[in-house]
Write an enzyme that holds these catalytic residues in place. Sequence first.
Site, short mmCIF file in Angstrom:
data_model
loop_
_atom_site.label_atom_id
_atom_site.label_comp_id
_atom_site.label_asym_id
_atom_site.label_seq_id
_atom_site.Cartn_x
_atom_site.Cartn_y
_atom_site.Cartn_z
CG ASP A 1 -2.16 0.95 1.20
OD1 ASP A 1 -3.00 0.31 0.83
OD2 ASP A 1 -1.99 2.09 0.85
CG ASP B 1 3.36 5.26 -6.09
OD1 ASP B 1 2.44 5.00 -6.66
OD2 ASP B 1 3.58 6.37 -5.67
CB VAL B 2 0.21 0.70 -7.71
CG1 VAL B 2 -0.24 -0.07 -6.56
CG2 VAL B 2 -0.59 1.96 -7.91
CG ASN C 1 -8.02 -3.72 -3.57
OD1 ASN C 1 -9.40 -3.65 -3.68
ND2 ASN C 1 -7.37 -3.04 -2.62
CB SER D 1 -15.80 0.69 -10.51
OG SER D 1 -16.93 1.54 -10.12
CE1 TYR E 1 -12.89 5.02 -8.74
CE2 TYR E 1 -14.86 4.79 -9.94
CZ TYR E 1 -13.91 4.42 -8.93
OH TYR E 1 -14.31 3.29 -8.23
CE LYS F 1 -11.94 1.59 -10.23
NZ LYS F 1 -10.99 0.76 -9.70
CB VAL G 1 -17.43 -1.22 -1.31
CG1 VAL G 1 -16.99 -2.30 0.01
CG2 VAL G 1 -17.67 -1.81 -2.60
CB THR H 1 -14.05 0.96 1.94
OG1 THR H 1 -14.42 1.95 0.75
CG2 THR H 1 -14.77 -0.66 1.68
#
Length: 271
Positions: free
Chosen positions: A37, A75-76, A102, A154, A171, A175, A204, A206
């Site tokens: 993460d 870091d992705v 994810n 998503s 976004y 996705k 979700v 979260t």
Amino acid sequence: MGKLEGKVAFITGAARGQGRSHAVRLAQEGADIIAVDLCAQIDSVAYPMATPDDLAETVRQVEALDRRIVASQADVRSLEALQGAVRDGVAQLGRVDIVLANAGIAPMGEGSETPQAWQDVLDINLTGVWNTVHAAVPTMVEQGDGGAIVLTSSTAGLKGIGGDSPGGEGYTAAKHGVVGLMRTFANTLAKHRIRVNTVHPTGVNTPMVVNAVMEKFLAEDPSIANAISNLLPVDMIEAVDISNAILFLVSDDGRYVTGTTLPVDAGILAK
């Protein structure tokens, strides 16, 4: 014996939310975990992001299940960082069989009106997914035992929702792009018996969704709130609902499922 006994799962965005839920659920079924993460804030994201303490809590919960976990901040957006995380995880856990791409951000509302928000969400939610797969696949191919990859998209990856800000548009674009990556990877990796699918959650429960920034964003634009309302009479679903769907996809229960878009959406796409 669990459904994933002897398997190792590489999970991005594992410090909290869906990522932590996936780590814990797969560990309950016997998997060991390589968890990464960012654990830092991004300027275009107004809501609080995960912290090192969050990642430490994921470690605690997995270890409480008597499973092993190798966790690191990475870091992705950096392929090299993810390659290092996989290398360190495999050195300690022996292998990698499952990949859950994810990690993601949702820069909507405050802070999302700049071109930087567009760039950040593409870099993390799309390029970060590409990086995640490419960091792990060479080891999976070398092992020769097949495997399973699930990319988190998503309902915004199958429907034009997200608003008209650069962050919201980015976004939705990212996705949708994840679906294209999934279909490409499903074709190119099938010869190695590596299956690739996407999951498409509705809202979700979260910290990425339940926060003051997102509440304000939805309150200011009722048309978006209506567009993302569920068909079933639930406001949101829980992270474990996505985790259970992923467990099906990565276990032998889903051994012949590849190239699919799996909604876990309380009916939102049927509206």
